[in-house]
Write an enzyme that holds these catalytic residues in place. Sequence first.
Site, mmCIF file in Angstrom:
data_model
loop_
_atom_site.group_PDB
_atom_site.id
_atom_site.type_symbol
_atom_site.label_atom_id
_atom_site.label_comp_id
_atom_site.label_asym_id
_atom_site.label_seq_id
_atom_site.Cartn_x
_atom_site.Cartn_y
_atom_site.Cartn_z
ATOM 1 N N GLU A 218 0.881 -1.175 0.000
ATOM 2 C CA GLU A 218 0.000 0.000 0.000
ATOM 3 C C GLU A 218 0.910 1.214 0.000
ATOM 4 O O GLU A 218 1.428 1.619 1.048
ATOM 5 C CB GLU A 218 -0.896 -0.015 1.254
ATOM 6 C CG GLU A 218 -1.872 -1.175 1.308
ATOM 7 C CD GLU A 218 -3.037 -1.018 0.333
ATOM 8 O OE1 GLU A 218 -3.186 0.061 -0.269
ATOM 9 O OE2 GLU A 218 -3.797 -1.984 0.171
ATOM 10 N N CYS A 252 -2.247 9.360 2.465
ATOM 11 C CA CYS A 252 -1.854 8.786 1.175
ATOM 12 C C CYS A 252 -2.811 9.148 0.047
ATOM 13 O O CYS A 252 -2.410 9.298 -1.093
ATOM 14 C CB CYS A 252 -1.737 7.275 1.298
ATOM 15 S SG CYS A 252 -3.240 6.494 1.920
HETATM 16 P P1 NAD Z 1 7.309 5.318 7.718
HETATM 17 O O1 NAD Z 1 8.586 6.089 7.666
HETATM 18 O O2 NAD Z 1 6.578 5.179 9.007
HETATM 19 O O3 NAD Z 1 7.625 3.879 7.098
HETATM 20 C C1 NAD Z 1 6.610 2.918 6.936
HETATM 21 C C2 NAD Z 1 7.009 1.642 7.625
HETATM 22 O O4 NAD Z 1 8.123 1.088 6.948
HETATM 23 C C3 NAD Z 1 7.440 1.824 9.082
HETATM 24 O O5 NAD Z 1 6.888 0.808 9.877
HETATM 25 C C4 NAD Z 1 8.933 1.731 9.003
HETATM 26 O O6 NAD Z 1 9.516 1.261 10.204
HETATM 27 C C5 NAD Z 1 9.109 0.732 7.887
HETATM 28 N N1 NAD Z 1 10.401 0.762 7.241
HETATM 29 C C6 NAD Z 1 11.222 1.820 7.067
HETATM 30 N N2 NAD Z 1 12.336 1.428 6.421
HETATM 31 C C7 NAD Z 1 12.213 0.096 6.201
HETATM 32 C C8 NAD Z 1 13.036 -0.886 5.568
HETATM 33 N N3 NAD Z 1 14.197 -0.578 5.023
HETATM 34 N N4 NAD Z 1 12.573 -2.145 5.511
HETATM 35 C C9 NAD Z 1 11.375 -2.477 6.026
HETATM 36 N N5 NAD Z 1 10.561 -1.595 6.644
HETATM 37 C C10 NAD Z 1 10.966 -0.323 6.704
HETATM 38 O O7 NAD Z 1 6.238 5.902 6.720
HETATM 39 P P2 NAD Z 1 6.434 6.568 5.309
HETATM 40 O O8 NAD Z 1 6.987 5.586 4.354
HETATM 41 O O9 NAD Z 1 7.030 7.918 5.408
HETATM 42 O O10 NAD Z 1 4.855 6.763 5.028
HETATM 43 C C11 NAD Z 1 4.404 7.695 4.142
HETATM 44 C C12 NAD Z 1 4.163 7.049 2.799
HETATM 45 O O11 NAD Z 1 3.210 5.997 2.961
HETATM 46 C C13 NAD Z 1 3.574 7.960 1.783
HETATM 47 O O12 NAD Z 1 4.137 7.685 0.534
HETATM 48 C C14 NAD Z 1 2.094 7.588 1.792
HETATM 49 O O13 NAD Z 1 1.418 7.910 0.612
HETATM 50 C C15 NAD Z 1 2.175 6.123 2.023
HETATM 51 N N6 NAD Z 1 0.950 5.610 2.603
HETATM 52 C C16 NAD Z 1 0.203 4.764 1.847
HETATM 53 C C17 NAD Z 1 -0.997 4.295 2.335
HETATM 54 C C18 NAD Z 1 -1.842 3.361 1.513
HETATM 55 O O14 NAD Z 1 -2.772 2.794 2.065
HETATM 56 N N7 NAD Z 1 -1.557 3.159 0.239
HETATM 57 C C19 NAD Z 1 -1.433 4.667 3.597
HETATM 58 C C20 NAD Z 1 -0.630 5.513 4.348
HETATM 59 C C21 NAD Z 1 0.561 5.979 3.835
#
Ligand code: NAD
Length: 483
Positions: A218, A252
Amino acid sequence: MADHEAITRLESVLDLQRKAFIQNPWISIAERKANIKKIPEMVLSNKDEIREALNQDFSSHPAAVSDFVEVLGVVARATYVISKIDEWTASEFRDVDPQMFGKSKGEIRYQPKGVVGNIVPWNFPIDLSLGPLCEMLAAGNRVIIKPSEYTPATANLLARMIKAAYPEDLVTVVIGGLDLAKRFPQLRFDHILYTGNPAVGKIVMGEAAKNLVPVTLELGGKCPVIMTPGSVTPENVKDILGIKMIKSGQMCISVDHVYCPRSEMENFISEAETYFKDNLADFAVSPDNTGMISERHLGRIKRMITQAEDAQVRSITLGGQASVSANTRQLPLTLVVNPPKDLDIMTDEIFGPILPIIPYDDLPTVVNDINVGERPLGLYVYSDDLATANDVVNKTNSGGAAINCAAIQGALPALAFGGSGNSGMGRHHGVEGFREFSNPRGVFTRGRPVEDLINVFTPPYAKGLQFVVEGGYQHALKSLQRA
Ligand code: NAD
């Protein structure tokens, strides 16, 4: 807990859940309902704690948004899933050719996958942990949830709520930093749901592929609004701004940018200014305005605004001063008018309170613009003419879409939710979510008494299979003529 301890715990709870799954691979439907019912109970009885934890993590987080999304949204999803679980778990019988197979039956039985891991981002830490949990539990799985390191207060609360509701071998939460996050997709789960940015999504998928663990991704993207000619009305402008201001754009499916007919662009801007002047003059510092999640994220948004200013692009600050309270990390909304395509706000997902307004002269150019870019998670069209709106929807591709509103496609418990291309793969919410976390097992049950032709597979073929093949060719030709 240091990350190496968190990793050890993750590995041991995965082992524990795996063994529990092997010992009891089929949780009864009544038990599943009871397990899901604990979700609304836990959020309703902790709603004040949820507000407080989100407030701590975001520095400013509106109570109403916390209640509506992270509590009531989760309650609605859980109750919907409970109401549907009998229907979803029932076998689906499929057509079986009686000439060949007699009274035999073919069916799809939805079987639990096993142990599902959920990697959760910071922006909706309760909703994105407990929402998918409803469908994961409905499918009969065991679940390990890993919240984001950016939301420690909410993560700790979630861990406490889950621990009070479930045994560790059914659902548990693991908390830690980046090392834990990196280890998570390397483990042999039976399915991983990752929600977050596309760059990390690629890492998660790459790691999961090494064990052939299926993934649901997602991800994010730049969700456009397309205002068709005549659609720039005060109501529509207010609608778009309202969605953009939820969580200060840190959503998102938020509106990333707006395509506006060139002749109506000034009208859009003046409607936005009027709305803020009349209703939200001090929005930036109000408790309705969510703070940026961290100093790093705040710095990123500020740099985007500075880059646009340095490029002498017209920008309009709405809802207060452009400066920000250091305590709350709140920002006003900035409209950026007709920015050049190479600015960061035009190439990257904004995920903050900046709204580029892009003038256009004809709709096909907008459709082409969207189609040559990465596929968005959501796409929104405003038009009184449904044929025009549907034409835009049909000629573009995105995870979801909404007509005459934005983002609501992500709020319905019954509507499959997910991305396309760069915005992700797979679905949760609704029956598609239940199926995503299930193994759709094709089961064939031979009819009794045996009246089928299955025995023809036993050689010598001249006595059986060859005869059936000849009949099969004639049947195939007739079927093709009818088709
Ligand atoms: P974040 O930094 O919290 O990371 C998301 C998760 O990934 C966390 O649990 C983090 O610990 C983990 N993570 C980080 N690096 C990792 C790695 N190398 N390996 C495995 N896991 C790892 O959140 P973010 O990525 O900044 O979230 C924002 C993004 O998420 C935006 O692009 C947003 O559009 C997207 N998003 C999508 C949805 C959806 O339903 N499609 C919903 C919410 C957010």
